[in-house]
Design an enzyme around this catalytic site. Structure first.
Site, mmCIF file in Angstrom:
data_model
loop_
_atom_site.group_PDB
_atom_site.id
_atom_site.type_symbol
_atom_site.label_atom_id
_atom_site.label_comp_id
_atom_site.label_asym_id
_atom_site.label_seq_id
_atom_site.Cartn_x
_atom_site.Cartn_y
_atom_site.Cartn_z
ATOM 1 C CG HIS A 174 -2.179 -0.760 1.087
ATOM 2 N ND1 HIS A 174 -3.028 -0.603 0.014
ATOM 3 C CD2 HIS A 174 -2.752 -1.696 1.903
ATOM 4 C CE1 HIS A 174 -4.075 -1.412 0.167
ATOM 5 N NE2 HIS A 174 -3.925 -2.088 1.295
ATOM 6 C CE LYS A 210 1.173 -12.726 24.636
ATOM 7 N NZ LYS A 210 0.074 -13.008 23.679
#
EC number: 2.5.1.46
Length: 461
Positions: free
Chosen positions: A167, A418
């Site tokens: 893109h 995380k």
């Protein structure tokens, strides 16, 4: 029984201690504030709902830009020789972006983050030491080089899903257009499969949401296809040289990597960024859009500078793409073999190792995730390897009821390791194109202006 019901229903209100930080009074912008967009944004913290979450995102992004001490677990223990003055580091900022956002105006905001460079204040170190990982390395013969991972930009690591950088390149080749509403313009609905097939054969625009662009095949002679073919051809030639160099070198004692000349996605996009101006110059002449060599060179550089790829390569921001094979580039790689160009040998695993290692070696980290899915999972998983990130801003509108990665709230990331137990994080429930540009202008642009203003004051003094 009556007493039991009474005790269950008529429960006293919780004390201030149990309310935690729920002490701010809800209030919106006053009449004076409404004359300034910046003043309105400054009031968001007390507006409520997602406005308050967005204000928290502003605050967390400011923290991620502020020099500070390393994560507590990484600081010297009593047995270590602690330095007389504590080390101050600039947090490593991991940014994850889904491919569709590169087809929107968010691309320009991401480009700003990769373009702007502000020197670190005196005494402040990068959170991540220089990357010493062994990778593809070559002389100046045009062979492959690994991305340096020594970002001088506002962000330090960019993780994208497959199709994102395509893109980016395509938008430097042609303009994307907005349709009136949703997927189809009025009068363009195709109620029969045959009509859809005929339309596609005539080159009808492809669309995602209300964004459209011209569809083209690999064999097309439009600018995007020429650029991609040129890129793949250059990569194949560089890989051929790298393979020859490796074959000519003595076999090391510990010979584990039998395909050390394979290309990782981060190397692929780094080389694309380095070559972007030359590739555009070549493609512009090949398509006949520009015939004069000097004009083609100037136009090629102009188009290259409009891409994220160019500035990321220039400023040392590595671009990782764990799902590279899901992007348009694979079609060009696979069909290149039909023209006699050797098929590229790709290594996605080496990049995962490198991304994880970057997080592990970072003394303090922050995450800003635009969207969900593969980019969110890989950035969070890399930070899991260091017992969690210190900061996180999640921007998406997914819900957690189905257990999806995108829908997960920060608390779930804490449960996996995380995010650190002492981390500062927020999830803003919103479509990304609405809030991300606001974060960039309210936090990052303001920070650049402030740092440059301080720099000028230091020069005067």
């Amino acid at each position: 029984m009556a007493e039991l019901a009474k005790s269950a229903v008529l429960v006293s209100s919780c004390t201030d201690d149990l309310l935690g930080d729920a002490k701010q009074v809800v209030v919106g912008p006053n009449q004076e504030d409404l004359h300034s967009a910046e003043a309105v944004l400054n009031r968001y913290s007390t507006v409520g709902f997602q406005a308050s979450n967005l204000a928290r995102a502003f605050s967390i992004c400011e923290m991620m830009l502020t020099p500070q001490s390393p994560s507590p677990s990484l600081m010297p223990t009593e047995g270590d020789q602690a330095s007389e003055s504590p080390v101050m580091v600039q947090p490593t900022l991991f940014v994850g972006v889904t491919a569709n956002l590169f087809g929107t105006g968010c691309r320009e905001a991401i480009r700003f983050l990769c373009t702007e460079c502000v020197p670190l204040p005196n005494g402040v170190e990068p959170a991540t030491p220089l990357d010493d990982m062994a990778g593809i390395s070559c002389d100046g013969t045009g062979a492959l080089k690994p991305s340096p991972c020594d970002s001088r930009a506002l962000i330090h690591v960019l993780v994208v899903s497959g199709g994102a950088m395509e893109h980016d390149i395509r938008r430097a080749c042609e303009s994307y257009k907005l349709s009136r509403d949703g997927a189809e313009e009025e009068g363009e609905q195709f109620h029969h499969p045959v009509e859809r097939d005929r339309s596609r054969s005539k080159g009808t625009d492809c669309h995602f949401g209300n964004v459209r662009y011209n569809s083209s095949g690999v064999a097309s002679r439009n600018l995007f296809s020429c650029v991609m073919r040129c890129l793949v051809k250059r990569l194949a030639e560089a890989q051929r040289k790298e393979k020859a160099n490796r074959e000519a070198a003595p076999i090391p004692e510990a010979y584990y990597d039998v395909c050390s000349w394979a290309i990782t996605p981060s190397t692929l996009w780094y080389m694309a960024g380095l070559w972007m101006a030359d590739i555009f110059t070549e493609a512009l002449q090949e398509t006949g859009e520009v015939t004069d060599e000097k004009v083609a060179s100037e136009e090629g550089l102009k188009r290259a500078k409009s891409t994220v790829l160019y500035w990321a390569a220039r400023n040392g921001v590595p671009i990782f793409s764990p799902s590279l094979t899901d992007g348009d580039i694979m079609e060009f790689i696979l069909t290149a073999g039909d023209t006699g160009v050797p098929l590229l040998q790709l290594d996605l695993v080496a990049d995962i190792h490198r991304l994880n290692r970057l997080a592990m070696r970072s003394r303090r980290t922050g995450m800003m995730i635009l969207g969900g899915g593969v980019v969110k999972h890989h950035v969070c998983n890399a930070n899991l390897m260091r017992n969690g990130a210190d900061y996180a801003v999640f921007l998406n509108n997914a819900q957690e009821f189905d257990g999806s990665d995108a829908g997960a709230r920060p608390g779930e990331a804490v449960s996996w390791g995380k995010l650190r137990l002492d981390s500062t994080a927020v999830k803003v429930y919103s479509e990304v194109t609405i809030v991300f540009p606001l974060i960039v202008v309210h936090v990052f642009v303001a920070w650049v202006r402030m740092m440059r203003s301080k720099g000028k004051e230091n020069i005067r003094s």
